[in-house]
Design a protein around this motif. Sequence first.
Motif, PDB file in Angstrom:
ATOM      1  N   CYS A   1      -8.981   0.865   0.604  1.00 29.78           N
ATOM      2  CA  CYS A   1      -7.579   1.208   0.331  1.00 29.78           C
ATOM      3  C   CYS A   1      -7.517   2.201  -0.844  1.00 29.78           C
ATOM      4  O   CYS A   1      -8.048   1.923  -1.918  1.00 29.78           O
TER       5      CYS A   1
ATOM      6  N   CYS B   1      -0.420  -6.963   0.801  1.00 26.21           N
ATOM      7  CA  CYS B   1      -0.424  -6.684   2.244  1.00 26.21           C
ATOM      8  C   CYS B   1      -1.023  -7.901   2.971  1.00 26.21           C
ATOM      9  O   CYS B   1      -1.798  -8.665   2.379  1.00 26.21           O
TER      10      CYS B   1
ATOM     11  N   GLU C   1       0.842  -1.208   0.000  1.00 28.75           N
ATOM     12  CA  GLU C   1       0.000   0.000   0.000  1.00 28.75           C
ATOM     13  C   GLU C   1       0.875   1.255   0.000  1.00 28.75           C
ATOM     14  O   GLU C   1       0.670   2.173  -0.797  1.00 28.75           O
TER      15      GLU C   1
ATOM     16  N   THR D   1      -4.979  -5.801   5.880  1.00 25.55           N
ATOM     17  CA  THR D   1      -6.114  -5.514   4.982  1.00 25.55           C
ATOM     18  C   THR D   1      -7.463  -5.781   5.647  1.00 25.55           C
ATOM     19  O   THR D   1      -8.481  -5.808   4.946  1.00 25.55           O
TER      20      THR D   1
ATOM     21  N   CYS E   1      -3.683  -1.827  -7.695  1.00 25.88           N
ATOM     22  CA  CYS E   1      -3.198  -3.045  -7.049  1.00 25.88           C
ATOM     23  C   CYS E   1      -3.829  -4.288  -7.693  1.00 25.88           C
ATOM     24  O   CYS E   1      -5.043  -4.481  -7.612  1.00 25.88           O
TER      25      CYS E   1
ATOM     26  N   ALA F   1      -6.128  -6.382  -5.379  1.00 25.53           N
ATOM     27  CA  ALA F   1      -7.475  -5.841  -5.157  1.00 25.53           C
ATOM     28  C   ALA F   1      -8.369  -6.182  -6.338  1.00 25.53           C
ATOM     29  O   ALA F   1      -9.549  -6.525  -6.175  1.00 25.53           O
TER      30      ALA F   1
ATOM     31  N   CYS G   1      -8.993  -3.985   0.896  1.00 24.56           N
ATOM     32  CA  CYS G   1      -8.671  -4.072  -0.542  1.00 24.56           C
ATOM     33  C   CYS G   1      -9.915  -3.810  -1.395  1.00 24.56           C
ATOM     34  O   CYS G   1      -9.835  -3.241  -2.472  1.00 24.56           O
TER      35      CYS G   1
HETATM   36  S1  SF4 Z   1      -5.538  -3.118  -2.190  1.00 25.66           S
HETATM   37 FE1  SF4 Z   1      -5.026  -4.445  -0.452  1.00 25.66          FE
HETATM   38  S2  SF4 Z   1      -3.136  -5.547  -1.030  1.00 25.66           S
HETATM   39 FE2  SF4 Z   1      -3.428  -3.823  -2.445  1.00 25.66          FE
HETATM   40  S3  SF4 Z   1      -2.234  -2.179  -1.578  1.00 25.66           S
HETATM   41 FE3  SF4 Z   1      -4.289  -1.908  -0.806  1.00 25.66          FE
HETATM   42  S4  SF4 Z   1      -4.380  -3.007   1.141  1.00 25.66           S
HETATM   43 FE4  SF4 Z   1      -2.532  -3.683   0.067  1.00 25.66          FE
END
Ligand code: SF4
Length: 297
Positions: free
Chosen positions: A276, A261, A60, A266, A282, A285, A272
């Motif tokens: 986030c 992560c 993240e 998370t 990502c 996600a 996700c």
């Molecule tokens: S979406 Fe989830 S895995 Fe991706 S950066 Fe954000 S918290 Fe981390």
Amino acid sequence: MPATKFICPNGERVPIKECLNSCKQKERCMFLPTLRAIAKSLDRGIKGPTVTELISGVRETYLKKTTSYAVNPQSVLYSLHGQAVHTIHEDNMDGEILGEIRLNDKITSGKFDLFGKIIDNEEGVLGDLKVTSSYKIMKALGIYKEDVETGEIYKSGLKKGQPKTRKIFRYDGVRHVWDWSVQLNYYRRLLEEAEFHVQRMFIQALCRDNSLKTAAERGITKPVYIIPIHRISNHWLDKYFGTKAKLLQQAIRTKRLPSPCSLKETWEGKKCLEYCDARENCPHAQELALLKEQKAI
Ligand code: SF4
Ligand code: SF4
């Protein structure tokens, strides 16, 4: 790289500069000075990773530092509320209290909120101010509900003959304060490196949904709670922050996306899917969103 776009209430993305020049929608979702303050708060101009950035997942923080992303100004407004709470303390520090000072070490930097005689005459008390939800406060206080028998029995229906129960609050559950604890303990570590002795640590949590029925249903009946935070060993802190800082530096140097992560970081995947700010960049996600979609079909 700080956030470059705002997410409008209808879901459209607008470059922050364009939004501040003129609203692309029918009407502004907030006053212009509020949007300007939000935009300003997004770029604090701090170079290295901060304590709070290192508590988040490495992926993240990497994505937020290296890619362009969009934020919902309404969610950022909650952290501005937190800053407003800090401001009301400024004229009431009485010379025996330090506040809002950024301290650095070789791993990271962090700005503590209040340190000194903040509870009574005891010196060396470290405090952090949070504006948060009744859910988070309920978890932090270890409040949960349990069924207890009323002494009555169902006389008819499917439950005939079974004892009747009602829910009561219990206050002895596990206190979920891990992230607050790690953050405050690292501020303690930074203060102690600067030769200030920290005796005790507390969070002052202001409940942002305190007037709602849901807060009362969670056992949260006051607008403010003072929550004690226990000490974590310096050895653990150094290992935790040192490892994450190293992984982040490595990823930035090699331009390689770090592993997703962890489940804890998370909130078991919930972050996700919905919360986030880096999720649009990502792949993890996107995989989770696809899985959720397939399950819903
Ligand atoms: S979406 Fe989830 S895995 Fe991706 S950066 Fe954000 S918290 Fe981390
Ligand atoms: S003021 Fe609100 S609705 Fe208008 S462009 Fe900016 S974010 Fe979008």
